[in-house]
Design a protein around this motif. Structure first.
Motif, PDB file in Angstrom:
ATOM      1  N   GLN A 262       2.367  13.971  -9.570  1.00 12.38           N
ATOM      2  CA  GLN A 262       3.377  15.027  -9.574  1.00 12.38           C
ATOM      3  C   GLN A 262       3.789  15.371 -11.001  1.00 12.38           C
ATOM      4  OE1 GLN A 262       4.388  17.025  -7.465  1.00 12.38           O
ATOM      5  NE2 GLN A 262       6.487  17.682  -7.870  1.00 12.38           N
ATOM      6  N   MET A 263       3.954  14.338 -11.831  1.00  9.92           N
ATOM      7  CA  MET A 263       4.331  14.577 -13.240  1.00  9.92           C
ATOM      8  C   MET A 263       3.143  15.125 -14.028  1.00  9.92           C
ATOM      9  SD  MET A 263       6.785  11.316 -14.199  1.00  9.92           S
ATOM     10  CE  MET A 263       5.553  10.090 -13.721  1.00  9.92           C
ATOM     11  N   ALA A 264       1.946  14.548 -13.783  1.00  8.08           N
ATOM     12  CA  ALA A 264       0.766  14.952 -14.557  1.00  8.08           C
ATOM     13  C   ALA A 264       0.323  16.379 -14.257  1.00  8.08           C
ATOM     14  CB  ALA A 264      -0.387  13.988 -14.284  1.00  8.08           C
ATOM     15  N   THR A 265       0.573  16.843 -13.022  1.00 10.11           N
ATOM     16  CA  THR A 265       0.151  18.197 -12.629  1.00 10.11           C
ATOM     17  C   THR A 265       1.257  19.225 -12.764  1.00 10.11           C
ATOM     18  OG1 THR A 265       0.692  17.777 -10.298  1.00 10.11           O
ATOM     19  CG2 THR A 265      -1.563  17.291 -11.013  1.00 10.11           C
ATOM     20  N   GLY A 266       2.384  18.822 -13.326  1.00  6.49           N
ATOM     21  CA  GLY A 266       3.485  19.766 -13.514  1.00  6.49           C
ATOM     22  C   GLY A 266       4.128  20.226 -12.218  1.00  6.49           C
ATOM     23  N   GLY A 267       4.170  19.338 -11.216  1.00  6.05           N
ATOM     24  CA  GLY A 267       4.827  19.660  -9.952  1.00  6.05           C
ATOM     25  C   GLY A 267       3.934  20.291  -8.903  1.00  6.05           C
ATOM     26  N   VAL A 268       2.638  20.441  -9.206  1.00 10.64           N
ATOM     27  CA  VAL A 268       1.725  21.095  -8.262  1.00 10.64           C
ATOM     28  C   VAL A 268       1.342  20.151  -7.117  1.00 10.64           C
ATOM     29  CG1 VAL A 268      -0.579  22.110  -7.997  1.00 10.64           C
ATOM     30  CG2 VAL A 268       0.811  22.640 -10.014  1.00 10.64           C
ATOM     31  N   PHE A 269       1.219  18.861  -7.418  1.00  9.97           N
ATOM     32  CA  PHE A 269       0.659  17.912  -6.455  1.00  9.97           C
ATOM     33  C   PHE A 269       1.456  17.860  -5.154  1.00  9.97           C
ATOM     34  CE2 PHE A 269       0.087  13.655  -4.633  1.00  9.97           C
ATOM     35  CZ  PHE A 269      -1.293  13.599  -4.559  1.00  9.97           C
ATOM     36  N   LEU A 270       2.782  17.838  -5.222  1.00 13.14           N
ATOM     37  CA  LEU A 270       3.609  17.686  -4.026  1.00 13.14           C
ATOM     38  C   LEU A 270       4.026  19.016  -3.404  1.00 13.14           C
ATOM     39  CD1 LEU A 270       5.899  14.644  -4.939  1.00 13.14           C
ATOM     40  CD2 LEU A 270       3.843  14.689  -3.520  1.00 13.14           C
ATOM     41  N   MET A 271       3.398  20.102  -3.802  1.00  8.63           N
ATOM     42  CA  MET A 271       3.657  21.367  -3.134  1.00  8.63           C
ATOM     43  C   MET A 271       3.094  21.326  -1.713  1.00  8.63           C
ATOM     44  SD  MET A 271       2.887  24.112  -6.204  1.00  8.63           S
ATOM     45  CE  MET A 271       3.202  25.514  -5.136  1.00  8.63           C
ATOM     46  N   SER A 272       3.743  22.047  -0.802  1.00 11.61           N
ATOM     47  CA  SER A 272       3.358  22.004   0.613  1.00 11.61           C
ATOM     48  C   SER A 272       1.896  22.362   0.819  1.00 11.61           C
ATOM     49  CB  SER A 272       4.239  22.961   1.430  1.00 11.61           C
ATOM     50  OG  SER A 272       5.581  22.548   1.411  1.00 11.61           O
ATOM     51  N   ARG A 273       1.421  23.387   0.139  1.00 13.74           N
ATOM     52  CA  ARG A 273       0.041  23.818   0.320  1.00 13.74           C
ATOM     53  C   ARG A 273      -0.946  22.727  -0.102  1.00 13.74           C
ATOM     54  NH1 ARG A 273      -2.392  28.755   1.189  1.00 13.74           N
ATOM     55  NH2 ARG A 273      -0.493  29.026   2.430  1.00 13.74           N
ATOM     56  N   ASN A 274      -0.659  22.062  -1.230  1.00 17.75           N
ATOM     57  CA  ASN A 274      -1.577  21.020  -1.695  1.00 17.75           C
ATOM     58  C   ASN A 274      -1.528  19.790  -0.802  1.00 17.75           C
ATOM     59  OD1 ASN A 274      -3.442  19.950  -3.854  1.00 17.75           O
ATOM     60  ND2 ASN A 274      -1.825  18.422  -3.974  1.00 17.75           N
TER      61      ASN A 274
ATOM     62  N   LEU B  24      -6.360  17.824 -11.872  1.00 14.35           N
ATOM     63  CA  LEU B  24      -6.362  17.599 -13.322  1.00 14.35           C
ATOM     64  C   LEU B  24      -7.710  17.948 -13.958  1.00 14.35           C
ATOM     65  CD1 LEU B  24      -4.452  14.177 -13.464  1.00 14.35           C
ATOM     66  CD2 LEU B  24      -3.572  16.448 -14.061  1.00 14.35           C
ATOM     67  N   SER B  25      -8.639  18.451 -13.136  1.00 21.23           N
ATOM     68  CA  SER B  25      -9.961  18.877 -13.607  1.00 21.23           C
ATOM     69  C   SER B  25     -10.761  17.740 -14.227  1.00 21.23           C
ATOM     70  CB  SER B  25      -9.824  20.027 -14.624  1.00 21.23           C
ATOM     71  OG  SER B  25      -9.189  21.142 -14.037  1.00 21.23           O
TER      72      SER B  25
ATOM     73  N   MET C 267       0.822  -1.211   0.000  1.00 22.79           N
ATOM     74  CA  MET C 267       0.000   0.000   0.000  1.00 22.79           C
ATOM     75  C   MET C 267       0.857   1.262   0.000  1.00 22.79           C
ATOM     76  SD  MET C 267      -1.460  -0.294   3.876  1.00 22.79           S
ATOM     77  CE  MET C 267      -0.359  -0.570   5.268  1.00 22.79           C
ATOM     78  N   ILE C 268       1.996   1.219   0.705  1.00 24.52           N
ATOM     79  CA  ILE C 268       2.883   2.386   0.724  1.00 24.52           C
ATOM     80  C   ILE C 268       3.518   2.587  -0.646  1.00 24.52           C
ATOM     81  CG2 ILE C 268       4.949   3.375   1.773  1.00 24.52           C
ATOM     82  CD1 ILE C 268       4.289   1.872   4.313  1.00 24.52           C
ATOM     83  N   ILE C 269       3.945   1.481  -1.276  1.00 26.67           N
ATOM     84  CA  ILE C 269       4.526   1.567  -2.618  1.00 26.67           C
ATOM     85  C   ILE C 269       3.498   2.107  -3.606  1.00 26.67           C
ATOM     86  CG2 ILE C 269       5.458   0.206  -4.532  1.00 26.67           C
ATOM     87  CD1 ILE C 269       6.601  -1.725  -2.408  1.00 26.67           C
ATOM     88  N   ALA C 270       2.246   1.623  -3.499  1.00 22.05           N
ATOM     89  CA  ALA C 270       1.186   2.090  -4.395  1.00 22.05           C
ATOM     90  C   ALA C 270       0.945   3.583  -4.204  1.00 22.05           C
ATOM     91  CB  ALA C 270      -0.105   1.310  -4.135  1.00 22.05           C
ATOM     92  N   MET C 271       0.938   4.038  -2.949  1.00 26.48           N
ATOM     93  CA  MET C 271       0.716   5.455  -2.683  1.00 26.48           C
ATOM     94  C   MET C 271       1.831   6.310  -3.285  1.00 26.48           C
ATOM     95  SD  MET C 271       0.217   7.420   0.962  1.00 26.48           S
ATOM     96  CE  MET C 271       1.965   7.243   1.368  1.00 26.48           C
ATOM     97  N   LEU C 272       3.071   5.851  -3.146  1.00 30.27           N
ATOM     98  CA  LEU C 272       4.202   6.605  -3.702  1.00 30.27           C
ATOM     99  C   LEU C 272       4.123   6.664  -5.228  1.00 30.27           C
ATOM    100  CD1 LEU C 272       7.125   5.326  -1.432  1.00 30.27           C
ATOM    101  CD2 LEU C 272       5.932   7.524  -1.314  1.00 30.27           C
ATOM    102  N   LEU C 273       3.683   5.564  -5.853  1.00 30.84           N
ATOM    103  CA  LEU C 273       3.527   5.551  -7.309  1.00 30.84           C
ATOM    104  C   LEU C 273       2.425   6.517  -7.746  1.00 30.84           C
ATOM    105  CD1 LEU C 273       3.853   1.724  -8.082  1.00 30.84           C
ATOM    106  CD2 LEU C 273       5.521   3.527  -8.593  1.00 30.84           C
ATOM    107  N   ILE C 274       1.331   6.543  -6.984  1.00 26.94           N
ATOM    108  CA  ILE C 274       0.238   7.485  -7.276  1.00 26.94           C
ATOM    109  C   ILE C 274       0.736   8.920  -7.159  1.00 26.94           C
ATOM    110  CG2 ILE C 274      -1.977   8.373  -6.425  1.00 26.94           C
ATOM    111  CD1 ILE C 274      -2.640   5.453  -5.645  1.00 26.94           C
ATOM    112  N   TRP C 275       1.487   9.201  -6.102  1.00 32.52           N
ATOM    113  CA  TRP C 275       2.029  10.546  -5.911  1.00 32.52           C
ATOM    114  C   TRP C 275       2.983  10.931  -7.048  1.00 32.52           C
ATOM    115  CZ3 TRP C 275       3.293  11.879  -0.091  1.00 32.52           C
ATOM    116  CH2 TRP C 275       2.108  11.829   0.630  1.00 32.52           C
ATOM    117  N   ALA C 276       3.832   9.970  -7.466  1.00 38.39           N
ATOM    118  CA  ALA C 276       4.783  10.253  -8.551  1.00 38.39           C
ATOM    119  C   ALA C 276       4.045  10.562  -9.848  1.00 38.39           C
ATOM    120  CB  ALA C 276       5.720   9.057  -8.739  1.00 38.39           C
TER     121      ALA C 276
END
Length: 393
Positions: A36-48, A363-364, A24-33
């Protein structure tokens, strides 16, 4: 050759257990990665990421109760409607009746407990399947939301109530870094290290198996790194959210209930083999009723957090939340067949579901894509659990 075969078998068993534990942790990290690429770096910003933690709190609080319900080989399909119903109750108490926040909270939690008690009696005393009972309650309390709100959107606009779902702990310093989050992170890591070292000593004292010292230190450093990244997000943004603190308290209490009490052991025994549990002297009916009552209280807590975060109660409140909550429990390692589940694991599951929702919103993507993705994730989680149980047997 025989020794080499035994060693290979041990290595294979170790790898399989670790994969099962950390999938589950590996899956979560893959989802985040991906996001992060699909949103142009917005996803892993501190505010988000801070918004992501806020978003998953109501799912996490309710999924803690869902774990024990599913461990007992039951299900609760009504949680989405009850979240909306209890959220509407507290909104009406604050807005229409001008009630103080404390009695309004107590009444709302009591309503949640009564809902759980109602369902537990039908399941345990009358003997109806929990699927049917909670499915009917899903419709019943969806109508209850409509009746309580009168078909209108109710906004309490109470400062203390809004802080439950939107507030942050105050910063003890005046610098750009939130010192409250920094100190809290240091204290949490120190307590974690002391707890794990003490646990290791106790296991060694009674000659139980423990990890080798190198593996043990590596695990401590890994958890420390995760804690550092999380508290760094809070330190660089608005601080520690109050809903996260509420969720942490719920998780710790439910973990103690599940693992340190006779009631928790009875739940696991009932889910493993109900007939054997009865023969061993466990009062199955009473335990089941208490289990559903706890579920009702946690659902009410979830409803309060959900309504507070939106500062409104509407007809559609909590719609579809049952999918996220059930999926969070299963992704976190809870078996739908009963007898197996983890409170801490369901929080990772809740984070996975919130991550999917958050990323697709950035991603709307519309409801069409969200429902498809969440449905597939739930199906995949159940399939993985079924296949794993089949291979184990």
């Amino acid at each position: 050759m025989q020794r080499e075969g035994i060693k290979l078998e041990k290595v294979k068993s170790l790898i399989q257990s670790n994969i099962r534990q950390y999938t589950m942790i590996i899956a979560m990290l893959l989802i985040w990665a991906y996001f992060q690429m699909a949103t142009g770096g917005v996803f892993l910003m501190s505010r988000n990421l801070n918004n992501l933690f806020l978003q998953m709190c109501y799912i996490g609080a309710c999924s803690c109760g869902m774990v024990l319900i599913m461990v007992a080989a039951q299900i609760d399909l009504s949680v989405g409607s009850v979240i909306g119903f209890t959220g509407a109750v507290i909104a009406v108490l604050l807005k229409e009746y001008q009630m103080h926040i404390l009695p309004a909270l107590l009444i709302t939690l009591l309503v949640g407990a009564l809902v759980g008690l109602w369902q537990g009696i039908w399941v345990a005393k009358v003997g109806l399947p929990s699927f049917i009972v909670t499915l009917s309650s899903q419709m019943l309390f969806r109508g209850g939301v409509l009746g309580v709100t009168g078909g209108n959107t109710i906004q309490p606009n109470d400062g203390v109530f809004k802080a439950i779902g939107q507030g942050y702990l105050p910063n003890i310093g005046n610098s750009g870094v939130n010192l409250t989050a920094v100190l809290a992170g240091i204290v949490c890591f120190a307590l974690y290290v002391l707890l794990m070292v003490n646990r290791r000593k106790n296991r060694m004292k009674y000659h139980f198996d423990v990890d080798r010292q190198g593996v043990f230190i590596a695990k401590l450093l890994g958890i420390g790194l995760v804690m550092f990244l999380v508290f760094r997000i809070w330190a660089s943004d608005r601080g520690i959210p109050i809903p996260v603190i509420i969720l942490a308290v719920v998780v710790l209490v439910m973990h103690m209930v599940a693992n340190k009490t006779a009631f928790g052991r009875h739940i696991y025994a009932i889910g493993g083999n109900m007939d054997a549990a009865k023969l061993s002297g466990i009062n199955v009916k009473k335990t089941m009723i208490v289990n559903f009552t706890i579920m009702g209280v946690l659902t009410a807590i979830s409803g309060v957090i959900f309504t507070s975060r939106l500062n409104s109660a509407a007809i559609a409140g909590g719609t579809g939340a049952e999918t996220d909550i059930i999926a969070a429990a299963i992704i976190g390692g809870t078996s739908p067949a009963g007898g197996k589940g983890s409170i801490f694991g369901c929080i990772i599951g809740a984070l996975v579901m919130a991550s999917l929702d958050n990323g697709m919103s950035i991603l709307s993507l519309g409801s069409f894509e969200k429902y498809i993705v969440k449905g597939l994730v739930l199906l995949l989680a159940v399939a993985v659990d079924t296949i794993t149980n089949r291979q184990a047997s």
